[in-house]
Design an enzyme around this catalytic site. Structure first.
Site, PDB file in Angstrom:
ATOM      1  N   SER A 174       3.037 -75.419  44.302  1.00 49.04           N
ATOM      2  CA  SER A 174       2.069 -74.318  44.281  1.00 49.04           C
ATOM      3  C   SER A 174       1.961 -73.718  42.892  1.00 49.04           C
ATOM      4  O   SER A 174       2.913 -73.770  42.102  1.00 49.04           O
ATOM      5  CB  SER A 174       2.502 -73.225  45.265  1.00 49.04           C
ATOM      6  OG  SER A 174       1.754 -72.041  45.094  1.00 49.04           O
ATOM      7  N   TYR A 187       8.768 -67.719  49.181  1.00 52.71           N
ATOM      8  CA  TYR A 187       7.848 -68.852  49.125  1.00 52.71           C
ATOM      9  C   TYR A 187       7.799 -69.462  47.728  1.00 52.71           C
ATOM     10  O   TYR A 187       7.948 -70.682  47.559  1.00 52.71           O
ATOM     11  CB  TYR A 187       6.453 -68.384  49.543  1.00 52.71           C
ATOM     12  CG  TYR A 187       5.358 -69.417  49.418  1.00 52.71           C
ATOM     13  CD1 TYR A 187       5.163 -70.378  50.414  1.00 52.71           C
ATOM     14  CD2 TYR A 187       4.497 -69.417  48.326  1.00 52.71           C
ATOM     15  CE1 TYR A 187       4.137 -71.309  50.312  1.00 52.71           C
ATOM     16  CE2 TYR A 187       3.473 -70.353  48.216  1.00 52.71           C
ATOM     17  CZ  TYR A 187       3.296 -71.295  49.216  1.00 52.71           C
ATOM     18  OH  TYR A 187       2.275 -72.213  49.108  1.00 52.71           O
TER      19      TYR A 187
END
Length: 283
Positions: A174, A187
């Site tokens: 990400s 995350y």
């Protein structure tokens, strides 16, 4: 004990794509050219979002697809329909990647159905926004790491005996790994681990002729965001901070997964591609 009983998750994630408005764009944008002809791909989190778009594009390029998903039976059935509409075979596997045993069973099902495995796409993930690190419970922390990074280890461990020279592994990291994210502490930490895992696994497997790369999407319109706890105000401006001023669509990310899975990227391993709306990162 049933597979459902073994599910680590008991919340609403990742959410139903069928309930999302506007609908994410998963449709491949161009005719296929056989870049994955007669290959077999196992894609985790393939029921919706980026995973569905990758499944559709892989099928258009000639691959049979195993669709691994968590809970959303209706979304998985729709992805299966999409793959079959491209003239390819598909199976759906309901499993939690956070369970090593379920990952092993999933790979066994792929081999039973198709007799081989050529491409592993580790796409499944979850996120839980928190403004204060003290609000992240031990359970949430363990669960996020269990899904996002432990699951990749488990899937690779199960798949490796069936991967040979010319096979590819594509992981989903990400933009938060590179930029950080003040409300996605756990995350973004898992995404940092995934990037390091990708680079290290590449070094580990390159002599076997197995390439390992990753894709680091920016803000993409998928069920993960509205179902992952983002409030309505943030959803209204989702993706507007990118240089392009908008969120991306799953079918704008899927071609990166295709490139890294096929022979077009035969001289690339340990690398990360960045479909992120123009955000400059050191990748």
């Amino acid at each position: 004990m049933s597979d459902t009983d073994e599910m680590i998750h008991e919340d609403a994630l990742p959410g139903h794509e069928s309930a999302l408005e506007p609908k994410p764009q998963w449709q491949p944008r161009y005719p296929g050219s056989g870049r994955l002809k007669d290959k077999v791909a196992l894609i985790t989190g393939a029921d919706s979002g980026i995973g569905r778009a990758v499944a559709a594009l892989y099928a258009r390029e000639g691959a049979d697809v195993a669709i691994l998903y968590l809970l959303e039976d209706d979304d998985a059935a729709e992805t299966k329909r999409i793959v079959e509409a491209e003239g390819r075979r598909a199976i759906t596997i309901r499993a939690d990647v956070g369970s090593k045993k379920m990952c092993e069973r999933a790979v066994e099902q792929v081999i039973e159905a198709f007799g081989r495995l050529d491409v592993l796409v580790n796409n499944a993930g979850e996120q839980h926004p928190d403004e204060d690190i003290r609000d992240i419970s031990e359970e949430q922390l363990r669960r996020t790491f269990q899904t996002n990074i432990f699951g990749m280890f488990f899937m690779v461990q199960a798949a490796l005996p069936h991967l040979g020279k010319g096979s590819a592994i594509v992981n989903c990291t990400s933009v938060t790994m590179y930029q950080g994210s003040k409300e996605l502490l756990d995350y973004s930490a898992t995404k940092g681990a995934i990037t390091a895992f990708t680079r290290s696994l590449s070094e580990n497997l390159v002599e076997k002729g197995i390439r390992v790369n990753a894709v680091a999407p920016g803000p993409i319109w998928t069920p993960l965001n509205p179902m992952g706890g983002a409030n309505p105000e943030k959803l209204e401006t989702f993706g507007e901070t990118t240089p392009m001023g908008r969120p991306g669509q799953p079918n704008e990310v899927a071609p990166a997964f295709l490139f890294l899975a096929c022979e077009d990227s035969s001289y690339m391993s340990g690398q990360v591609l960045h479909p992120n709306g123009g955000t400059i990162v050191n990748g």
